[in-house]
Design an enzyme around this catalytic site. Structure first.
Site, short mmCIF file in Angstrom:
data_model
loop_
_atom_site.label_atom_id
_atom_site.label_comp_id
_atom_site.label_asym_id
_atom_site.label_seq_id
_atom_site.Cartn_x
_atom_site.Cartn_y
_atom_site.Cartn_z
N LEU A 1 0.76 -1.46 -0.35
CA LEU A 1 0.50 0.00 0.02
C LEU A 1 0.91 1.08 -0.18
CD1 LEU A 1 -3.01 -1.26 2.96
CD2 LEU A 1 -2.91 -0.77 0.29
N ASP A 2 0.43 2.04 -1.04
CA ASP A 2 1.41 3.65 -0.34
C ASP A 2 1.25 4.47 1.01
OD1 ASP A 2 1.18 3.52 -3.15
OD2 ASP A 2 -0.17 4.13 -3.36
N LYS A 3 2.62 4.75 1.43
CA LYS A 3 2.81 5.73 2.78
C LYS A 3 1.80 6.07 3.09
CE LYS A 3 4.87 9.27 4.64
NZ LYS A 3 6.13 10.77 4.52
#
Length: 324
Positions: free
Chosen positions: A141-143
């Site tokens: 998942l993106d940051k």
């Protein structure tokens, strides 16, 4: 097949006719896809990956029908350190764990984020995970995206979860708040690759990898839509790129978001909340998969994070204030 030890690898495969005539390192990357190309190349050079019992070079051509045998030790992956970072674990057994990732947590060490990542936290929680490729991380998942992620705790679980992701039998459903009013749901089938102009951005591009997203409307507001998106593929930034591509970028997305859309005569609280939303409004809400060992279908749901709920509340209030 692998033997009982997670640290010893014993695999064999016959080269299909379709792959015959390619270099050994290219064939190995396709037949033993759970290992990196550099790792496979090292094993070939060390004589741990043989062709019909013979040691050959990575660049040597291998013909269809040849038998590849891999016998190696799985070594710790990289110079990673364990760090005591809190994890919100929603499920765990001896094979896998499912975590609910908060905003701001980077998944994997990279340039600019050498530590303080989910991977460092996993090493502290379960030190043996260092023997699994990428410490068991099979999707990311993106940051600043919140929500559910599955992590493999063993080589067997890692291999089977990767297979499920490739076969698209893992169901990943996200929820997001987008700029603009979507009239009806739809399907986005548009390949995604790295942007030629900005390397940190992804883009819909002819030379990209196939990417399919399905979206549907949950709630409409005056200038925004609460949307559910189901992924068929899992490309980097896929939902953010796809929704921007069809004209509905995510609220708070600094990389792809474009201009703010403020409903006319909106309250100051509402305007401020939209302008200052600290991240892309994207949450991995549902995760469903077959258990990698028992085969049982399992499903998890993550509640919406507080900042997301607050923004929805303001959007609903704004809509109701202007009804009629």
């Amino acid at each position: 097949m692998s033997n009982d030890s997670d640290l010893t690898i014993q695999l064999n495969a016959q080269v299909p006719t379709a792959l015959g005539g390619q270099r050994l390192d290219q064939i190995a990357a396709q037949l033993f896809g759970e290992y990196s190309r550099s790792r496979l190349s090292s094993w070939i050079k060390e004589g741990r990956l043989t062709v019909d019992g013979e040691v050959v070079r990575p660049r040597d051509i291998v013909h269809g029908g040849a038998v590849l045998l891999l016998e190696a030790e799985q070594e710790a992956q990289g110079e990673w350190i364990a760090q005591d970072i809190p994890l919100n674990i929603v499920y765990e057994d001896e094979h896998l764990l499912v975590i609910d990732k908060p905003a701001g947590l980077v998944v994997h060490p990279a340039a600019g984020h050498a530590d303080g990542t989910l991977l460092n936290a996993l090493l502290h929680h379960f030190p043996d995970i260092i023997n699994v490729p990428r410490a068991g991380i099979v999707h990311r998942l993106d940051k600043d995206t919140t929500g559910l992620m599955v992590v493999a705790k063993t080589m067997q679980a890692q291999t089977r979860l990767v297979e499920q992701l490739q076969k698209r039998s893992v169901s990943r459903i996200y929820e997001c708040i987008v700029i603009g009013v979507i009239t009806s749901g739809g399907k986005i089938d548009a390949p995604i690759g790295r942007s030629s102009s900005q390397r940190q951005r992804m883009a819909v591009t002819d030379g990209g990898k196939p990417a399919v997203s399905h979206y549907r409307v949950l709630e409409r507001y005056r200038s925004h839509t609460y949307t559910r998106v189901k992924l068929e593929s899992g490309r980097t930034h896929q939902i953010r790129v796809h929704m921007t591509h069809v004209g509905f970028p995510l609220v708070g997305d600094q990389l792809y978001g474009g201009r703010f859309r403020i409903p006319p005569a909106a309250s100051q609280t509402m305007v401020q909340a939209l302008k200052e939303f600290p991240r892309q409004a994207l949450h991995a809400r549902f995760l469903e998969l077959d258990h990698p060992v028992t085969g049982q279908r399992m499903k998890w749901e993550s509640p919406l994070p507080e900042d997301f709920v607050w923004l929805l509340t303001l959007l609903r209030q704004d809509r109701e204030a202007f009804v009629g």
